[in-house]
Design a protein around this motif. Sequence first.
Motif, PDB file in Angstrom:
ATOM      1  N   ALA A 101      21.505  65.762  55.837  1.00  0.00           N
ATOM      2  CA  ALA A 101      22.752  66.319  56.365  1.00  0.00           C
ATOM      3  C   ALA A 101      23.916  66.010  55.430  1.00  0.00           C
ATOM      4  O   ALA A 101      24.746  66.879  55.146  1.00  0.00           O
ATOM      5  CB  ALA A 101      23.034  65.760  57.756  1.00  0.00           C
TER       6      ALA A 101
ATOM      7  N   GLY B 196      16.062  59.812  56.381  1.00  0.00           N
ATOM      8  CA  GLY B 196      16.102  61.079  55.654  1.00  0.00           C
ATOM      9  C   GLY B 196      16.885  62.172  56.361  1.00  0.00           C
ATOM     10  O   GLY B 196      17.430  63.063  55.708  1.00  0.00           O
ATOM     11  N   GLN B 197      16.959  62.115  57.684  1.00  0.00           N
ATOM     12  CA  GLN B 197      17.701  63.140  58.418  1.00  0.00           C
ATOM     13  C   GLN B 197      19.184  63.079  58.089  1.00  0.00           C
ATOM     14  O   GLN B 197      19.808  64.097  57.796  1.00  0.00           O
ATOM     15  CB  GLN B 197      17.479  62.946  59.926  1.00  0.00           C
TER      16      GLN B 197
ATOM     17  N   ARG C  31      26.690  64.619  65.403  1.00  0.00           N
ATOM     18  CA  ARG C  31      26.706  65.552  66.526  1.00  0.00           C
ATOM     19  C   ARG C  31      25.619  66.612  66.417  1.00  0.00           C
ATOM     20  O   ARG C  31      24.989  66.969  67.401  1.00  0.00           O
ATOM     21  CB  ARG C  31      28.079  66.227  66.557  1.00  0.00           C
ATOM     22  N   GLN C  32      25.388  67.127  65.209  1.00  0.00           N
ATOM     23  CA  GLN C  32      24.462  68.249  65.067  1.00  0.00           C
ATOM     24  C   GLN C  32      23.039  67.812  64.733  1.00  0.00           C
ATOM     25  O   GLN C  32      22.090  68.509  65.056  1.00  0.00           O
ATOM     26  CB  GLN C  32      24.949  69.202  63.964  1.00  0.00           C
ATOM     27  N   VAL C  33      22.902  66.686  64.046  1.00  0.00           N
ATOM     28  CA  VAL C  33      21.576  66.326  63.532  1.00  0.00           C
ATOM     29  C   VAL C  33      20.998  65.092  64.235  1.00  0.00           C
ATOM     30  O   VAL C  33      19.879  65.132  64.737  1.00  0.00           O
ATOM     31  CB  VAL C  33      21.634  66.087  61.996  1.00  0.00           C
TER      32      VAL C  33
ATOM     33  N   PRO D 134      21.232  64.944  68.830  1.00  0.00           N
ATOM     34  CA  PRO D 134      20.300  65.796  69.576  1.00  0.00           C
ATOM     35  C   PRO D 134      18.862  65.278  69.506  1.00  0.00           C
ATOM     36  O   PRO D 134      18.143  65.281  70.504  1.00  0.00           O
ATOM     37  CB  PRO D 134      20.415  67.162  68.880  1.00  0.00           C
ATOM     38  N   GLN D 135      18.462  64.799  68.323  1.00  0.00           N
ATOM     39  CA  GLN D 135      17.098  64.277  68.184  1.00  0.00           C
ATOM     40  C   GLN D 135      16.945  62.937  68.891  1.00  0.00           C
ATOM     41  O   GLN D 135      15.945  62.686  69.555  1.00  0.00           O
ATOM     42  CB  GLN D 135      16.758  64.078  66.714  1.00  0.00           C
TER      43      GLN D 135
ATOM     44  N   ASP E 288      29.873  65.551  62.126  1.00  0.00           N
ATOM     45  CA  ASP E 288      28.928  66.662  62.303  1.00  0.00           C
ATOM     46  C   ASP E 288      27.490  66.210  62.125  1.00  0.00           C
ATOM     47  O   ASP E 288      26.585  66.716  62.785  1.00  0.00           O
ATOM     48  CB  ASP E 288      29.250  67.791  61.314  1.00  0.00           C
TER      49      ASP E 288
ATOM     50  N   GLY F 274       8.808  73.613  71.024  1.00  0.00           N
ATOM     51  CA  GLY F 274       8.710  74.168  69.680  1.00  0.00           C
ATOM     52  C   GLY F 274       8.284  73.160  68.628  1.00  0.00           C
ATOM     53  O   GLY F 274       7.771  73.514  67.594  1.00  0.00           O
ATOM     54  N   GLN F 275       8.522  71.865  68.941  1.00  0.00           N
ATOM     55  CA  GLN F 275       8.465  70.913  67.849  1.00  0.00           C
ATOM     56  C   GLN F 275       7.165  70.147  67.755  1.00  0.00           C
ATOM     57  O   GLN F 275       7.117  68.974  68.049  1.00  0.00           O
ATOM     58  CB  GLN F 275       9.576  69.898  68.006  1.00  0.00           C
TER      59      GLN F 275
END
Lengths: 374, 263
Positions: free
Chosen positions: A273, A268-269, A285-287, A290-291, A282, A371-372
């Motif tokens: 995106a 789903g991520q 790289r962005q989604v 990092p996770q 992207d 935060g998560q």
Amino acid sequence: MTTASNLPLEPIADAGDNAVLALRPPARRKAPIAQVLFGTIGNTLLTLATAAILLAAVPRLIQWGILDSIWTATDGSACREASGACWAFLRAKFRQILFGIYPPDQQWRPLLAVTMLFCVILYSLPPRNWDRFLVFLWCIAVACFLVLMQGGVLGLTLVPTAYWGGLPVTLILAVSALGIGFPFGVILALGRRSALPVPRILSVGLIEVIRGLPLVSLLFMSSIMLPIMLPEGLTIDKLARAGVALTIFSAAYLAEVVRGGLQAIPEGQAEAARALGLSWVDTIRQVILPQALQKVIPPLTNTVIVMVKNTALVLVVGLFDLLSSGKAALADPSWPSPFAETYLFIAMIYFVICFGISRYSLYLERRAAAGQVR
Amino acid sequence: MPFSVKLIDGSVGRSVDPKAEAAVQMIDVHKWYGEFHVLRDINLSIRRGERIVICGPSGSGKSTMIRCINRLEEHQKGRIIVDGTELTNDLKRIDEVRREVGMVFQHFNLFPHLTVLENCTLASIWVKKMRKKEAEEVAMHYLTRVKIPEQANKYPGQLSGGQQQRVAIARSLCMSPKIMLFDEPTSALDPEMVKEVLDTMVGLADEGMTMLCVTHEMGFARQVADRVIFMDYGQIVEMNTPDEFFRNPQHERTRLFLSQILH
């Protein structure tokens, strides 16, 4: 029915008819130390056994390491007579252990180079410094390192890599193996999960071949077979060859760690995106990355630490890293070859580096978890 | 001006007028998962500003159908034209379509490593190449609209399900889509949070957004839908205005389905 009065603890909040019954949790009882040590027969036996081992070992260690040891001596004769540790040897030889056979009058150069590298490493630690500038800084730092060590320009005398040794060799090998190996590892991991057959087969093939070989054989191959395969006249530096072998090796291992992280990210991520119009690059790289990387911090740290220590294997192809420089220093016939002391010293340097990496990774984990709450 | 478009099978199809009123057009669409025929002969034309509710038993292909509209799923036969652009294997066109079409998922699919604000600015910054400050202004505008501007700096994991789904709606709206797809947006929510999400969706419908919602919230369907579609076995079984659909279902399967979900 249970009422507040027959509960073991007093309610701490009472606001009339609609009171929320709020109770403190019961106090945690701490077991007394005697019970921990001698509470059961098993514990008693373990305690006694541990005490016996400590009583036998610690006094002898103190005797050897402190009471009978030699701290100052100009040559090996005092050490030969003493029964304790010869720390004086380290005082006399620490430069050779740290910098190998680098010309002694030029050793300010490796010292400066190593200091600079450590400074850049320290600067790289806080995540808020992770930006384009950092990549630029690393390129500059590595270039400066090589110029300082090699010389031959800017009035510095030329010191070929054959004369490099000790900590700078260990550091530059570790930095390049991990710094270059990591992006390659990520590419291999993405390739292995690709739906396209060519990148997938190439990645799987490379990863499996490299993982199937011992690092020692990989170092031998890069050291002996690469020059045979290259055309006449073209030579690659021995240190660089070892660096390439270590880089490929770490890339294969890092790839599998990263792949583990990629697999943990729900489909789903990427869908979200893509639905937002993000390009594949992207999205990764962005989604996704990092996770994925946050999820694999512990095994990633493991691989990094293993690779730092793996650099010591370059001694099999005749390079002088920290460990082999120590061994070379021991060969001086005017000293009684204090192996234990030298290896303890080298072990301490490795430990400081690896323990530092380990603590840093814990900091990253806590930061990622902050935060998560999921 | 009409122009010719290439079909999925490579042949040149009949011309499509880009100014045509249809927001989404699906013509003879088929899709298979392996041997399983999941979409059969779907023909559907949705006008701009129209609100469609799609219902049907699980596995009936309703999610797959709306996921074909922004190419999260690929159809294998037929044509899909979204806002004048036909979906082909041309990646550039797919990206164009995705910029026009927002999507809200059953499980929110917020990015857990980013704050609510960063979730909403990500696509503006990387797709629309907006400056960060500008993107944040847009994000705050839509977060205010879904009534959670005060949560902007929290992480998704710190929010309730209903709040997360509203963030997901705001995140889509930040790209100013012309069409919004909702894939069971309230199915994963605790009952007391369904209303806040539905209210947000009703607000959107009132503003004239073209919407396709896969949902079993029949109250919502009655309130906002222009048409209700019932799907079963990958087919559109029945399509009607909500009044007719609920009062006078034509097909036996629709009656059976309605009797099971309306108690």
